[in-house]
Design a protein around this motif. Structure first.
Motif, PDB file in Angstrom:
ATOM      1  N   VAL A 139       0.809  -1.232  -0.138  1.00 12.73           N
ATOM      2  CA  VAL A 139      -0.102  -0.071   0.028  1.00 12.73           C
ATOM      3  C   VAL A 139       0.890   1.101  -0.182  1.00 12.73           C
ATOM      4  O   VAL A 139       0.573   2.155  -0.957  1.00 12.73           O
ATOM      5  CB  VAL A 139      -0.844  -0.087   1.243  1.00 12.73           C
ATOM      6  CG1 VAL A 139      -1.514   1.243   1.603  1.00 12.73           C
ATOM      7  CG2 VAL A 139      -1.813  -1.139   1.074  1.00 12.73           C
ATOM      8  N   SER A 140       1.825   1.283   0.889  1.00  9.38           N
ATOM      9  CA  SER A 140       2.689   2.492   0.804  1.00  9.38           C
ATOM     10  C   SER A 140       3.585   2.700  -0.561  1.00  9.38           C
ATOM     11  O   SER A 140       3.629   3.740  -0.760  1.00  9.38           O
ATOM     12  CB  SER A 140       3.940   2.247   1.915  1.00  9.38           C
ATOM     13  OG  SER A 140       3.234   2.135   3.210  1.00  9.38           O
ATOM     14  N   VAL A 141       4.062   1.522  -1.219  1.00 11.54           N
ATOM     15  CA  VAL A 141       4.446   1.790  -2.465  1.00 11.54           C
ATOM     16  C   VAL A 141       3.833   2.310  -3.377  1.00 11.54           C
ATOM     17  O   VAL A 141       3.880   3.415  -4.197  1.00 11.54           O
ATOM     18  CB  VAL A 141       4.988   0.525  -2.826  1.00 11.54           C
ATOM     19  CG1 VAL A 141       5.588   0.523  -4.405  1.00 11.54           C
ATOM     20  CG2 VAL A 141       6.251  -0.131  -2.125  1.00 11.54           C
ATOM     21  N   LEU A 142       2.433   2.024  -3.540  1.00 10.65           N
ATOM     22  CA  LEU A 142       1.522   2.560  -4.403  1.00 10.65           C
ATOM     23  C   LEU A 142       1.056   4.092  -3.904  1.00 10.65           C
ATOM     24  O   LEU A 142       0.879   4.894  -4.897  1.00 10.65           O
ATOM     25  CB  LEU A 142       0.284   1.733  -4.407  1.00 10.65           C
ATOM     26  CG  LEU A 142       0.498   0.473  -5.259  1.00 10.65           C
ATOM     27  CD1 LEU A 142      -0.453  -0.618  -4.812  1.00 10.65           C
ATOM     28  CD2 LEU A 142       0.347   0.586  -6.880  1.00 10.65           C
ATOM     29  N   LEU A 143       0.921   4.378  -2.589  1.00  6.02           N
ATOM     30  CA  LEU A 143       0.583   5.670  -2.320  1.00  6.02           C
ATOM     31  C   LEU A 143       2.034   6.533  -2.516  1.00  6.02           C
ATOM     32  O   LEU A 143       1.437   7.631  -3.176  1.00  6.02           O
ATOM     33  CB  LEU A 143       0.384   5.652  -0.660  1.00  6.02           C
ATOM     34  CG  LEU A 143      -0.918   5.048  -0.370  1.00  6.02           C
ATOM     35  CD1 LEU A 143      -0.835   5.131   1.357  1.00  6.02           C
ATOM     36  CD2 LEU A 143      -2.023   5.804  -0.860  1.00  6.02           C
TER      37      LEU A 143
END
Length: 443
Positions: A182-186
């Motif tokens: 999720v962090s990578v995509l954000l």
């Protein structure tokens, strides 16, 4: 190179011609090299992709699973959401002038992917190895952070692209329960407010899966708490409280109790709000949401004040909200009502809420009452003991047996006793406990 969605077929042809001249290649050789630069095994596969994107436009949904059954299930789910009146799902059928039928749903899913027929979509999903979105999905499934970052660097449009039924990579990442993805995509620019065709966002998924840390991460990036998925009032908080996920519900409630109705107040164990809403017109507001997915049967919440109050008791029970249970009982809510797929005792037992189970039993809930729970292929003619056994909740099993629950009752769908259900769930300790306490097993 950027995602081919941002490149026209004419541009690709020019790139191939320029490469042919620069390196004295055959045109077919230059075309193959251009295709491989984009990650496609051949020029025809790249050309087909770009043609599909150009025809469908930015609304194109990218296939990412190579299992044809996946798309059949998505069509069924889309039809269920449209039948429930979910706006985006209804709009998908309207866009393609498709009827609200299984065949119409398959037509919608195929057209959303840029194909004119269901057969064409099935042929396409047989080999998705080259598709950028499908490659990113495989990286998610493998928890491959480096691979995901590399794809996002090469194809930055992936961060905001849509997959089947409007599921973007952020929503799919949230379903893995892996905050790192999720962090990578954000960081890559994914839209935290993006919802799929059911109105479901990544924050809904965090609520559904009881992921308080992921919820905090999404909220810190501006995720909205007031959007409805799968029906009016189906906010991330409602998705959490449907399952009694108290940890993530507490995080979400810090950003507002939305919707503010009796069942939400009960699930949050907010006695003051329960008492305030008990006789208020707002008690049953925003109850269009009643199921998190179409595995549960269709239903229509009514405006009956009795139903609204009894449903609140069920939501309190599944959240182990003992103060709210006591308040609701004092005010007149039923202990035995099966408003939607389970009495308060059944829900509390299924979720392993031992305090709620003991309180409900002490107030007079029938320990061996049978009813329905879950979807149509799950709990028919089951007792609370069946569902406690299914999940191996030993403390709840003990409480029910101590209160006189009958461990020999067979359910009406499979003919299994609680001990059978414990064995099916892989809980040998629960099975042994039930057999020691007078339980039986059916062949």
């Amino acid at each position: 190179m950027s995602l081919p969605a941002a490149v026209s077929l004419e541009q690709l042809r020019k790139q191939a011609k320029d490469l042919r001249k620069a390196r004295s290649l055959k045109l077919s050789e230059a075309q193959l090299e251009i295709a491989r630069r984009y990650g496609f095994p051949s020029w025809p596969r790249l050309r087909s992709y770009v043609d599909r994107v150009a025809t469908a436009g930015p609304s194109l949904q990218h296939a990412f699973s190579d299992d044809p059954a996946y798309y059949a299930e998505r069509a069924e789910g889309l039809l269920a959401s449209a039948s429930d009146g979910t706006p985006d799902a209804v709009a998908a059928f309207t866009r393609w002038s498709a009827p609200l039928t299984p065949a119409g749903a398959r037509q919608v899913v195929a057209r959303n992917h840029g194909f004119t027929s269901w057969a064409s979509l099935r042929r396409h999903v047989a080999d998705l190895r080259a598709e950028p979105f499908a490659r990113a999905f495989r990286a998610l499934r493998a928890r491959d952070l480096d691979g995901l970052r590399a794809l996002l660097d090469r194809f930055p449009e992936l961060a905001t692209a849509s997959g089947t039924n409007g599921n973007d990579l952020l929503g799919l990442a949230s379903a893995t329960c892996d905050e790192r993805l999720v962090s990578v995509l954000l960081e890559a620019g994914a839209d935290v407010a993006r919802a799929n065709a059911h109105g479901w966002t990544a924050l809904h998924q965090a609520g559904y899966s009881n992921l308080p840390h992921m919820a905090r991460l999404l909220l810190a990036h501006g995720a909205p708490v007031d959007v409805s998925g799968r029906g009016n009032g189906g906010t991330p908080l409602a998705a959490a409280l449907f399952w009694g996920n108290t940890e993530v519900a507490a995080v979400l409630a810090e950003h507002g109790v939305v919707p503010r109705n009796l069942r939400t107040a009960a699930g949050l164990n907010d006695v003051a709000l329960v008492e305030e809403l008990w006789s208020s017109p707002s008690a049953g507001a925003h109850r269009g949401f009643y199921r998190p997915h179409s595995g549960f049967p269709a239903w229509r919440p009514s405006s009956s004040l009795t139903e609204i109050r009894d449903e609140a008791m069920s939501w309190a029970a599944r959240a182990d909200a003992v103060d709210a249970i006591a308040a609701l009982y004092r005010l007149g809510a039923s202990l035995e009502a099966n408003v939607y797929q389970g009495t308060p005792l059944t829900w509390a037992a299924a979720r392993g809420r031992s305090r709620a189970v003991r309180l409900l039993l002490s107030l007079g809930a029938a320990p061996s009452a049978t009813g329905t729970f879950g979807g149509p292929t799950h709990g028919v003619g089951t007792t609370a003991l069946h569902h406690a056994a299914e999940s191996g909740h030993l403390e709840v099993i003990e409480a029910l047996l101590d209160a006189g629950a009958d461990p020999t009752i067979s359910d009406e769908l499979y003919g299994g006793t609680p001990a059978n259900w414990a064995a099916h769930g892989g809980h040998e300790d629960a099975r042994a406990l039930l057999l020691r306490r007078g339980g039986t097993e059916r062949d």
